[in-house]
Design a protein around this motif. Sequence first.
Motif, mmCIF file in Angstrom:
data_model
loop_
_atom_site.group_PDB
_atom_site.id
_atom_site.type_symbol
_atom_site.label_atom_id
_atom_site.label_comp_id
_atom_site.label_asym_id
_atom_site.label_seq_id
_atom_site.Cartn_x
_atom_site.Cartn_y
_atom_site.Cartn_z
ATOM 1 N N THR A 217 44.044 83.978 79.746
ATOM 2 C CA THR A 217 43.512 84.391 79.903
ATOM 3 C C THR A 217 42.050 84.218 80.079
ATOM 4 O O THR A 217 41.951 83.358 79.447
ATOM 5 C CB THR A 217 43.797 85.400 79.073
ATOM 6 N N LEU A 218 40.650 85.042 79.772
ATOM 7 C CA LEU A 218 39.147 84.509 79.764
ATOM 8 C C LEU A 218 39.214 84.477 78.748
ATOM 9 O O LEU A 218 38.456 83.626 78.028
ATOM 10 C CB LEU A 218 38.937 85.759 81.010
ATOM 11 N N ASN A 219 39.015 84.914 77.684
ATOM 12 C CA ASN A 219 39.172 84.838 75.975
ATOM 13 C C ASN A 219 39.630 83.751 76.027
ATOM 14 O O ASN A 219 39.087 83.237 74.896
ATOM 15 C CB ASN A 219 39.589 86.184 75.819
ATOM 16 N N ASP A 220 40.878 83.554 76.611
ATOM 17 C CA ASP A 220 41.655 82.230 76.288
ATOM 18 C C ASP A 220 41.093 80.492 76.453
ATOM 19 O O ASP A 220 41.231 79.960 75.652
ATOM 20 C CB ASP A 220 43.680 81.837 76.374
ATOM 21 N N VAL A 221 40.591 81.100 77.430
ATOM 22 C CA VAL A 221 39.324 79.706 78.013
ATOM 23 C C VAL A 221 38.671 79.407 76.633
ATOM 24 O O VAL A 221 38.216 78.379 76.906
ATOM 25 C CB VAL A 221 39.048 79.468 78.949
ATOM 26 N N ILE A 222 37.809 80.458 76.976
ATOM 27 C CA ILE A 222 36.427 80.821 75.820
ATOM 28 C C ILE A 222 36.913 80.252 74.310
ATOM 29 O O ILE A 222 36.160 79.476 74.034
ATOM 30 C CB ILE A 222 35.705 82.400 76.199
ATOM 31 N N VAL A 223 37.560 80.942 74.106
ATOM 32 C CA VAL A 223 37.727 80.739 72.866
ATOM 33 C C VAL A 223 38.497 79.071 72.071
ATOM 34 O O VAL A 223 38.143 78.603 71.490
ATOM 35 C CB VAL A 223 39.013 81.552 71.647
ATOM 36 N N GLY A 224 38.668 78.510 73.359
ATOM 37 C CA GLY A 224 39.529 77.001 73.348
ATOM 38 C C GLY A 224 38.438 75.997 73.568
ATOM 39 O O GLY A 224 38.583 75.539 72.510
ATOM 40 N N THR A 225 37.292 76.551 74.803
ATOM 41 C CA THR A 225 36.186 75.733 74.377
ATOM 42 C C THR A 225 35.562 76.409 72.995
ATOM 43 O O THR A 225 35.123 75.157 72.271
ATOM 44 C CB THR A 225 34.871 76.792 75.635
ATOM 45 N N LEU A 226 35.833 76.865 72.188
ATOM 46 C CA LEU A 226 34.771 76.809 71.169
ATOM 47 C C LEU A 226 35.399 76.067 70.034
ATOM 48 O O LEU A 226 34.672 75.602 69.914
ATOM 49 C CB LEU A 226 34.387 78.725 70.354
ATOM 50 N N PHE A 227 37.174 76.416 69.687
ATOM 51 C CA PHE A 227 37.184 75.408 69.039
ATOM 52 C C PHE A 227 36.638 73.932 69.142
ATOM 53 O O PHE A 227 37.036 73.025 68.687
ATOM 54 C CB PHE A 227 38.703 75.749 68.878
ATOM 55 N N TYR A 228 37.339 73.513 70.669
ATOM 56 C CA TYR A 228 37.213 72.752 70.729
ATOM 57 C C TYR A 228 35.736 72.140 70.863
ATOM 58 O O TYR A 228 35.520 70.548 69.832
ATOM 59 C CB TYR A 228 37.491 72.590 72.715
ATOM 60 N N GLY A 229 34.769 72.471 71.555
ATOM 61 C CA GLY A 229 33.072 72.158 70.445
ATOM 62 C C GLY A 229 32.881 72.122 69.382
ATOM 63 O O GLY A 229 32.415 71.145 69.082
ATOM 64 N N VAL A 230 33.646 73.039 68.357
ATOM 65 C CA VAL A 230 33.562 73.272 67.345
ATOM 66 C C VAL A 230 34.450 71.403 67.035
ATOM 67 O O VAL A 230 33.587 71.452 65.894
ATOM 68 C CB VAL A 230 34.152 74.688 66.738
ATOM 69 N N ARG A 231 34.872 71.361 66.617
ATOM 70 C CA ARG A 231 35.936 70.335 66.254
ATOM 71 C C ARG A 231 34.655 68.689 67.016
ATOM 72 O O ARG A 231 34.802 68.141 66.383
ATOM 73 C CB ARG A 231 37.413 70.099 66.696
ATOM 74 N N MET A 232 34.250 69.372 67.819
ATOM 75 C CA MET A 232 33.924 67.858 68.564
ATOM 76 C C MET A 232 32.436 67.842 67.656
ATOM 77 O O MET A 232 31.867 66.104 66.949
ATOM 78 C CB MET A 232 33.276 68.042 69.457
ATOM 79 N N TYR A 233 31.598 69.170 67.369
ATOM 80 C CA TYR A 233 30.533 68.522 66.268
ATOM 81 C C TYR A 233 31.008 68.011 65.221
ATOM 82 O O TYR A 233 30.055 67.593 64.465
ATOM 83 C CB TYR A 233 29.711 70.334 66.512
ATOM 84 N N MET A 234 31.955 68.962 64.017
ATOM 85 C CA MET A 234 32.114 68.577 63.328
ATOM 86 C C MET A 234 32.705 66.898 62.645
ATOM 87 O O MET A 234 32.253 66.678 62.128
ATOM 88 C CB MET A 234 33.743 69.315 62.286
#
Length: 485
Positions: free
Chosen positions: A273-290
């Motif tokens: 779903t659209l939400n899955d793509v956006i939330v997955g993007t957020l979580f991946y980006g968050v882990r990259m930043y961390m």
Amino acid sequence: MATMLENKQKQDHLMFEGVVVDEPVSPASQYLNSSALSVCIVAVVEFEIPIEDDLQFIFAMVNDVFLPINPRFSSIMVTDENGVKQWKKVKLRLEDHVKVQTYTTGASLEFYDAYFREYLTEITTGQLPQSRPMWEIHILTYPTSSAAGNVIFKIHHSLGDGYSLMGALFTCFKRLDNPSLPLTLPSLGLEFPTNNHKDKMPRIVKNVSNMLSLFFNTVSNFTESLLKSTVLEDDPTPIRSGNEGVEFLPLDISTVTFSLDHVKQIRTAIGTTLNDVIVGTLFYGVRMYMESAMKGSSKANSTALVLMSTRAIKRYQTCEEMVRRDSKSHWGNQFAFLHVPITKANDVDGVDPLQFVYDAREIIKKRKSSLGFFVIGKLIDMIRRFRGSEVASQYIHRTLRKASMTVTNMIGPIEKIALANHPCKGIYFMMGGSPQSISITMVSYNGKIRLAVGAEKSYINIQVFMSCIENAFERISKAALGDQL
């Protein structure tokens, strides 16, 4: 800080004897406006053309459209002689609520950008006075690199949730192409299949399976949420300082825009779903930043509180429909938190980017296929009944503080909108007063998704964080689409 809390608590418990009130304050509104928690929604509307020539249209919009939407916009929260909180209608002065910021001509866009960021930080962090209706509109006439002018709406969360308040905001706007037509908003609750084959499971077996799944998911989600609100808490990480009183600290706010068509292409390619793509993007980006900020922190225990609406509807209702007492989606606060663990990564650069999307899909699907949020709501209501709304508010504050971040989204008009013939270029919003180091919001508008990040200033490097989010989206897009774009 203690003084701010003490003063606010005194204001919350002012006694008004013999006043005529319109309605009692709902439990949810009490939770969001207490000595423990005070949350505001700040919405930024960017305009394509300058707005300094004639500001009367703003005042006319407030007087003729905004205020009549709901009596709460002309009311304050008071406590009657029986200790019950009520909405009390009062006379208001528009000049106390509508504030105009002019500018000196000749400065650079970089200067205006910096001033705008500081002004937005101040608005988002500051408290609204309890002695008058809890909303403000700030008109910033100077240009920035993103817009020819900006209008900022700040509305206390106790007046309504994002669904109600964004509905009120859109009531003030008209379609640019044809003002006589209503705004078009996407359908709510739309899900997309994850496979193409038909489920051939016999109906009775399927029903039993669904009931068992609902039961176990409910027990699991309720237990997890209860533990995370009381005993457990996320690890201190580069996105969670754990500072006491973090809700009073300044926020850096920045945004990034994604093409809705682009996100849809990814969704279709991988069957989510659209939400899955956006939330997955957020979580991946968050882990990259961390990981970039602290080696090994991408494996830390981190949780996002995803806000979801509990309204049993499939479409947006107008403000007129919401304020009707027989409405299925009445005005107010109707939302719940879903605890969603952020996918861990042993190797951020080597991991399959799509795994974050698939994990987000499975986790959110399980949590939506349960009554955990309903049971938690009943628990909070029991706390209020037996120990009072202040203790219930403290429980919610503790739930927020123990998690790493909050994620919430809204859907906006499909077509371009305007306010008194002033075309709207973009919209985004942020929550102020949340006891977390980072909050993330999303809103769709005119074929784009605007993602806004509010990060604890001097603790989170907002520029690096936003770069990680953009990088995560690019990697997920490449993994899903290859060379299609």
